[in-house]
Write a protein that holds these residues in place. Structure first.
Motif, PDB file in Angstrom:
ATOM      1  N   LYS A   1       0.819  -1.206   0.000  1.00 44.03           N
ATOM      2  CA  LYS A   1       0.000   0.000   0.000  1.00 44.03           C
ATOM      3  C   LYS A   1       0.857   1.261   0.000  1.00 44.03           C
ATOM      4  N   LYS A   2       1.899   1.296   0.793  1.00 44.12           N
ATOM      5  CA  LYS A   2       2.769   2.479   0.875  1.00 44.12           C
ATOM      6  C   LYS A   2       3.415   2.774  -0.485  1.00 44.12           C
ATOM      7  N   MET A   3       3.832   1.727  -1.186  1.00 44.63           N
ATOM      8  CA  MET A   3       4.439   1.904  -2.499  1.00 44.63           C
ATOM      9  C   MET A   3       3.425   2.499  -3.477  1.00 44.63           C
ATOM     10  N   LEU A   4       2.200   2.029  -3.418  1.00 42.63           N
ATOM     11  CA  LEU A   4       1.152   2.552  -4.286  1.00 42.63           C
ATOM     12  C   LEU A   4       0.861   4.020  -3.962  1.00 42.63           C
ATOM     13  N   GLU A   5       0.865   4.356  -2.686  1.00 45.81           N
ATOM     14  CA  GLU A   5       0.658   5.753  -2.282  1.00 45.81           C
ATOM     15  C   GLU A   5       1.764   6.650  -2.836  1.00 45.81           C
ATOM     16  N   GLU A   6       2.998   6.173  -2.777  1.00 44.05           N
ATOM     17  CA  GLU A   6       4.128   6.947  -3.317  1.00 44.05           C
ATOM     18  C   GLU A   6       4.015   7.082  -4.837  1.00 44.05           C
ATOM     19  N   LEU A   7       3.596   6.028  -5.496  1.00 42.17           N
ATOM     20  CA  LEU A   7       3.385   6.059  -6.941  1.00 42.17           C
ATOM     21  C   LEU A   7       2.313   7.083  -7.299  1.00 42.17           C
ATOM     22  N   ASP A   8       1.219   7.069  -6.566  1.00 39.03           N
ATOM     23  CA  ASP A   8       0.142   8.029  -6.799  1.00 39.03           C
ATOM     24  C   ASP A   8       0.607   9.468  -6.552  1.00 39.03           C
TER      25      ASP A   8
ATOM     26  N   PRO B   1       2.075  10.946 -16.086  1.00 42.48           N
ATOM     27  CA  PRO B   1       0.661  11.214 -16.349  1.00 42.48           C
ATOM     28  C   PRO B   1      -0.281  10.210 -15.673  1.00 42.48           C
ATOM     29  N   ASN B   2       0.221   9.020 -15.382  1.00 46.19           N
ATOM     30  CA  ASN B   2      -0.615   7.997 -14.751  1.00 46.19           C
ATOM     31  C   ASN B   2       0.269   6.885 -14.183  1.00 46.19           C
ATOM     32  N   ARG B   3      -0.335   5.972 -13.460  1.00 47.82           N
ATOM     33  CA  ARG B   3       0.415   4.866 -12.849  1.00 47.82           C
ATOM     34  C   ARG B   3       1.129   4.013 -13.887  1.00 47.82           C
ATOM     35  N   SER B   4       0.440   3.723 -14.978  1.00 44.14           N
ATOM     36  CA  SER B   4       1.023   2.849 -15.997  1.00 44.14           C
ATOM     37  C   SER B   4       2.310   3.426 -16.564  1.00 44.14           C
ATOM     38  N   GLU B   5       2.312   4.726 -16.846  1.00 40.76           N
ATOM     39  CA  GLU B   5       3.531   5.352 -17.389  1.00 40.76           C
ATOM     40  C   GLU B   5       4.663   5.306 -16.371  1.00 40.76           C
ATOM     41  N   ALA B   6       4.349   5.513 -15.101  1.00 43.27           N
ATOM     42  CA  ALA B   6       5.372   5.463 -14.056  1.00 43.27           C
ATOM     43  C   ALA B   6       5.963   4.055 -13.950  1.00 43.27           C
TER      44      ALA B   6
END
Length: 76
Positions: free
Chosen positions: A19-26, A35-40
């Motif tokens: 979850k923390k990794m996803l929060e940092e990605l967001d 521009p979005n999660r997929s590009e990152a």
């Protein structure tokens, strides 16, 4: 809705991330770095493949990055 040519060349994968990794990605997306999660995630994957495949392979002089068929982001 019709798919673009770039979408036709991509495959969908699923990954589990903490979850923390996803929060940092967001947060990177929110700040406009990507521009979005997929590009990152694609950028991170390109960096990993460049490091582990291209650099580790010690390419011959006539070999070029384009031959690896890994799309690189300039400036990263």
């Amino acid at each position: 809705m019709p798919r673009s040519k770039s979408q036709d060349k991509m495959s969908l994968i699923s990954v589990h991330v903490p979850k923390k990794m996803l929060e940092e990605l967001d947060e990177l997306v929110r700040r406009g770095i990507f521009p979005n999660r997929s590009e990152a995630i694609r950028a991170a994957l390109r960096d990993l493949l460049y490091k582990e495949v291209f650099k580790a392979r010690a390419p011959r002089e006539e070999e070029k990055e384009e031959e690896l068929q890994i799309p690189f982001i300039k400036g990263r």
